[in-house]
Design a protein around this motif. Structure first.
Motif, PDB file in Angstrom:
ATOM      1  N   ILE A  35      -3.710  32.054  31.334  1.00  0.00           N
ATOM      2  CA  ILE A  35      -3.161  31.335  32.562  1.00  0.00           C
ATOM      3  C   ILE A  35      -3.079  31.982  33.196  1.00  0.00           C
ATOM      4  O   ILE A  35      -1.827  32.531  33.407  1.00  0.00           O
ATOM      5  CB  ILE A  35      -2.019  30.887  32.353  1.00  0.00           C
ATOM      6  N   GLY A  36      -3.863  31.945  34.765  1.00  0.00           N
ATOM      7  CA  GLY A  36      -3.707  32.935  36.177  1.00  0.00           C
ATOM      8  C   GLY A  36      -3.231  32.111  36.464  1.00  0.00           C
ATOM      9  O   GLY A  36      -2.977  30.476  36.978  1.00  0.00           O
ATOM     10  N   ALA A  40      -7.800  29.913  33.942  1.00  0.00           N
ATOM     11  CA  ALA A  40      -7.736  30.476  33.209  1.00  0.00           C
ATOM     12  C   ALA A  40      -8.892  30.416  32.446  1.00  0.00           C
ATOM     13  O   ALA A  40     -10.254  30.134  32.254  1.00  0.00           O
ATOM     14  CB  ALA A  40      -7.095  29.197  32.056  1.00  0.00           C
ATOM     15  N   ALA A  41      -8.326  31.987  31.462  1.00  0.00           N
ATOM     16  CA  ALA A  41     -10.069  31.962  30.415  1.00  0.00           C
ATOM     17  C   ALA A  41      -9.215  31.784  28.875  1.00  0.00           C
ATOM     18  O   ALA A  41      -8.351  31.965  28.681  1.00  0.00           O
ATOM     19  CB  ALA A  41      -9.608  33.547  30.559  1.00  0.00           C
ATOM     20  N   ASP A  54      -8.936  19.528  23.989  1.00  0.00           N
ATOM     21  CA  ASP A  54      -8.165  18.492  24.002  1.00  0.00           C
ATOM     22  C   ASP A  54      -6.385  19.645  23.980  1.00  0.00           C
ATOM     23  O   ASP A  54      -5.718  18.717  24.561  1.00  0.00           O
ATOM     24  CB  ASP A  54      -7.745  17.723  22.069  1.00  0.00           C
ATOM     25  N   VAL A  55      -6.590  20.853  23.298  1.00  0.00           N
ATOM     26  CA  VAL A  55      -5.332  20.797  23.314  1.00  0.00           C
ATOM     27  C   VAL A  55      -5.103  21.981  24.179  1.00  0.00           C
ATOM     28  O   VAL A  55      -4.173  21.797  25.018  1.00  0.00           O
ATOM     29  CB  VAL A  55      -5.143  22.094  22.233  1.00  0.00           C
ATOM     30  N   VAL A  56      -5.912  22.952  24.641  1.00  0.00           N
ATOM     31  CA  VAL A  56      -5.602  23.058  26.295  1.00  0.00           C
ATOM     32  C   VAL A  56      -5.875  22.933  27.511  1.00  0.00           C
ATOM     33  O   VAL A  56      -5.301  22.413  27.950  1.00  0.00           O
ATOM     34  CB  VAL A  56      -7.769  23.533  26.713  1.00  0.00           C
ATOM     35  N   LYS A  57      -5.720  20.983  27.384  1.00  0.00           N
ATOM     36  CA  LYS A  57      -6.219  20.324  28.532  1.00  0.00           C
ATOM     37  C   LYS A  57      -4.234  19.562  28.397  1.00  0.00           C
ATOM     38  O   LYS A  57      -3.930  19.730  29.122  1.00  0.00           O
ATOM     39  CB  LYS A  57      -6.269  18.964  28.529  1.00  0.00           C
ATOM     40  N   THR A  60      -2.416  23.104  30.095  1.00  0.00           N
ATOM     41  CA  THR A  60      -2.926  23.182  31.517  1.00  0.00           C
ATOM     42  C   THR A  60      -4.216  22.937  31.884  1.00  0.00           C
ATOM     43  O   THR A  60      -5.373  22.309  31.382  1.00  0.00           O
ATOM     44  CB  THR A  60      -3.451  24.836  31.996  1.00  0.00           C
ATOM     45  N   ARG A  61      -4.473  22.698  33.322  1.00  0.00           N
ATOM     46  CA  ARG A  61      -5.700  21.922  34.560  1.00  0.00           C
ATOM     47  C   ARG A  61      -5.782  22.499  35.077  1.00  0.00           C
ATOM     48  O   ARG A  61      -7.159  21.852  35.783  1.00  0.00           O
ATOM     49  CB  ARG A  61      -4.476  20.326  34.989  1.00  0.00           C
TER      50      ARG A  61
END
Length: 260
Positions: A35-36, A40-41, A54-57, A60-61
């Motif tokens: 997370i920047g 995000a990368a 689904d996990v990434v969301k 972070t948005r």
């Protein structure tokens, strides 16, 4: 933050770095979310048995940039769920057209075997298709990416594959090693691999000025610079003996093996 998911295991590396792992599959694949301040990368997208987006969301948005360490099926499984994909220029055609000489039947066998937990109802190994698509950005050795307060450097580390990348965050000393270095069997025996370049890539990362933690693509997460040095010594030993070439077999070094 605690993320529950039936397929993925989410582990927090630090306040804004996450490992997203697939321990229910024999590959024990890790993807990483960084997370920047601006974006995000996501380093790799896993096997594709379940949708990692689904996990990434849930974490972070922010806009996501997918950083592909290499174009093997177990690292690009959910690439199709994202719009912004980076890959080394030598593997652009693999991403668009597939890996020459690698049968789909073999990939499907490897995807579907030795699974130890229930898979999502949508997963069918007989219908599994590796991602194919055009990247939005090509990278070369030494290119950098600023996430907003987090600077990443792409290191070209061929050997396991022609365009294999390690990703280095110098400020924190994090080195995301993908399939170059992990605790297990390190592979460079396929026709698309190059044992001598693999050895040089291990030497290259051992020369980095500041490494506090290795974050690999498979198996154990708790690796440090001492383990990287062990792999470096092993590679130098093989090269000195003239064994850094195809067909020399599996070389044992305690907690890891090198297969040429």
């Amino acid at each position: 933050m605690h993320i529950r998911d039936d397929w993925f295991t989410v582990e927090r590396i630090d306040e804004d770095t996450f490992a997203i792992s697939e321990y229910g599959h024999w590959e024990n694949v890790h993807s990483y979310l960084l997370i920047g301040g601006r974006c995000a990368a996501l380093i790799d997208t896993g096997i594709g048995i379940s949708d990692i987006s689904d996990v990434v969301k849930r974490i972070t948005r922010l806009p996501i940039k997918v950083l592909t360490t290499h174009v093997h099926w177990d690292h690009i499984g959910s690439h199709g769920r994202f719009d912004d994909i980076y890959v080394h220029e030598l593997e652009e055609e693999w991403l668009t057209d597939g890996i020459p000489g690698l049968p789909l039947e073999q990939i499907r066998r490897d995807v579907g075997r030795d699974i130890s937990i229930p898979v999502p109802p949508s997963f069918d190994p007989d219908r599994y298709e590796p991602f194919r698509g055009k990247p939005t950005a090509l990278v070369r050795d030494g290119d950098t990416l600023d996430l907003g307060g987090r600077a990443l450097t792409f290191l070209h580390t061929p050997g396991h594959s022609p365009g294999h990348l390690c990703i280095y965050e110098e400020k924190r000393g994090y080195l995301f090693t993908a399939d170059l270095i992990y605790k297990g069997t390190l592979y460079a025996f396929y026709p698309t691999t190059d044992p001598s370049r693999f050895v040089r890539s291990v030497e290259k990362v051992n020369g980095l000025p500041f490494v506090t933690r290795l974050l690999p693509g498979h198996l154990d997460l708790g690796l440090d610079r001492a383990f990287m040095a062990d792999v470096g010594r092993a590679c130098r030993q093989l090269a000195a003996a003239g064994l850094d070439r195809h067909g020399t077999g599996v070389h044992e070094f305690g907690s890891f093996q090198i297969y040429f």
